[in-house]
Design a protein around this motif. Structure first.
Motif, PDB file in Angstrom:
ATOM      1  N   UNK A  48       0.822  -1.210   0.000  1.00 50.65           N
ATOM      2  CA  UNK A  48       0.000   0.000   0.000  1.00 50.65           C
ATOM      3  C   UNK A  48       0.856   1.260   0.000  1.00 50.65           C
ATOM      4  N   UNK A  49       1.771   1.408   0.964  1.00 49.51           N
ATOM      5  CA  UNK A  49       2.605   2.609   1.030  1.00 49.51           C
ATOM      6  C   UNK A  49       4.062   2.250   1.303  1.00 49.51           C
ATOM      7  N   UNK A  50       4.933   3.184   0.913  1.00 46.36           N
ATOM      8  CA  UNK A  50       6.339   3.109   1.286  1.00 46.36           C
ATOM      9  C   UNK A  50       6.777   4.525   1.605  1.00 46.36           C
ATOM     10  N   UNK A  51       7.377   4.703   2.759  1.00 47.30           N
ATOM     11  CA  UNK A  51       7.762   6.029   3.224  1.00 47.30           C
ATOM     12  C   UNK A  51       9.059   5.916   4.018  1.00 47.30           C
ATOM     13  N   UNK A  52       9.851   6.978   4.006  1.00 47.24           N
ATOM     14  CA  UNK A  52      11.105   7.001   4.755  1.00 47.24           C
ATOM     15  C   UNK A  52      10.974   7.943   5.944  1.00 47.24           C
ATOM     16  N   UNK A  53      11.532   7.505   7.069  1.00 44.55           N
ATOM     17  CA  UNK A  53      11.547   8.306   8.284  1.00 44.55           C
ATOM     18  C   UNK A  53      12.979   8.634   8.669  1.00 44.55           C
ATOM     19  N   UNK A  54      13.170   9.833   9.195  1.00 49.40           N
ATOM     20  CA  UNK A  54      14.446  10.254   9.769  1.00 49.40           C
ATOM     21  C   UNK A  54      14.123  10.909  11.107  1.00 49.40           C
ATOM     22  N   UNK A  55      14.653  10.371  12.177  1.00 46.56           N
ATOM     23  CA  UNK A  55      14.404  10.896  13.521  1.00 46.56           C
ATOM     24  C   UNK A  55      12.910  11.026  13.811  1.00 46.56           C
ATOM     25  N   UNK A  56      12.128  10.049  13.364  1.00 38.67           N
ATOM     26  CA  UNK A  56      10.698  10.029  13.649  1.00 38.67           C
ATOM     27  C   UNK A  56       9.840  10.894  12.750  1.00 38.67           C
ATOM     28  N   UNK A  57      10.439  11.534  11.753  1.00 36.69           N
ATOM     29  CA  UNK A  57       9.692  12.412  10.840  1.00 36.69           C
ATOM     30  C   UNK A  57       9.759  11.871   9.424  1.00 36.69           C
ATOM     31  N   UNK A  58       8.644  12.021   8.692  1.00 35.47           N
ATOM     32  CA  UNK A  58       8.601  11.570   7.300  1.00 35.47           C
ATOM     33  C   UNK A  58       9.474  12.489   6.457  1.00 35.47           C
TER      34      UNK A  58
END
Length: 75
Positions: A33-43
């Motif tokens: 459904x989705x793919x997203x990247x996080x850095x330090x808890x933020x998209x």
């Protein structure tokens, strides 16, 4: 996280309680459904949501957890 049927709903990693790296979510039938990247808890970066048939439903980008730039929605 798992659905009641045992299939994966979401997968990703945490570091000190914050989401990091690539996170993926899936429909109950197992289709992506989705793919997203996080850095330090933020998209951060590109974001894509797919229909259960694999076609792109929505795509855009995030910066510091906020939508940014051009977003495309498809029927």
């Amino acid at each position: 996280l798992l659905y009641k049927n045992g299939k994966v709903e979401k997968e990703g990693s945490y570091d000190h309680g914050q989401q990091i790296g690539v996170w993926r979510s899936y429909y109950e039938d197992g289709a992506p459904e989705t793919e997203v990247k996080f850095a330090a808890g933020k998209i951060e970066g590109p974001w894509v949501r797919l229909y259960s048939n694999g076609g792109k439903a929505e795509e855009g980008a995030f910066a510091n957890n906020l939508k940014t730039g051009r977003w495309t929605l498809r029927d």
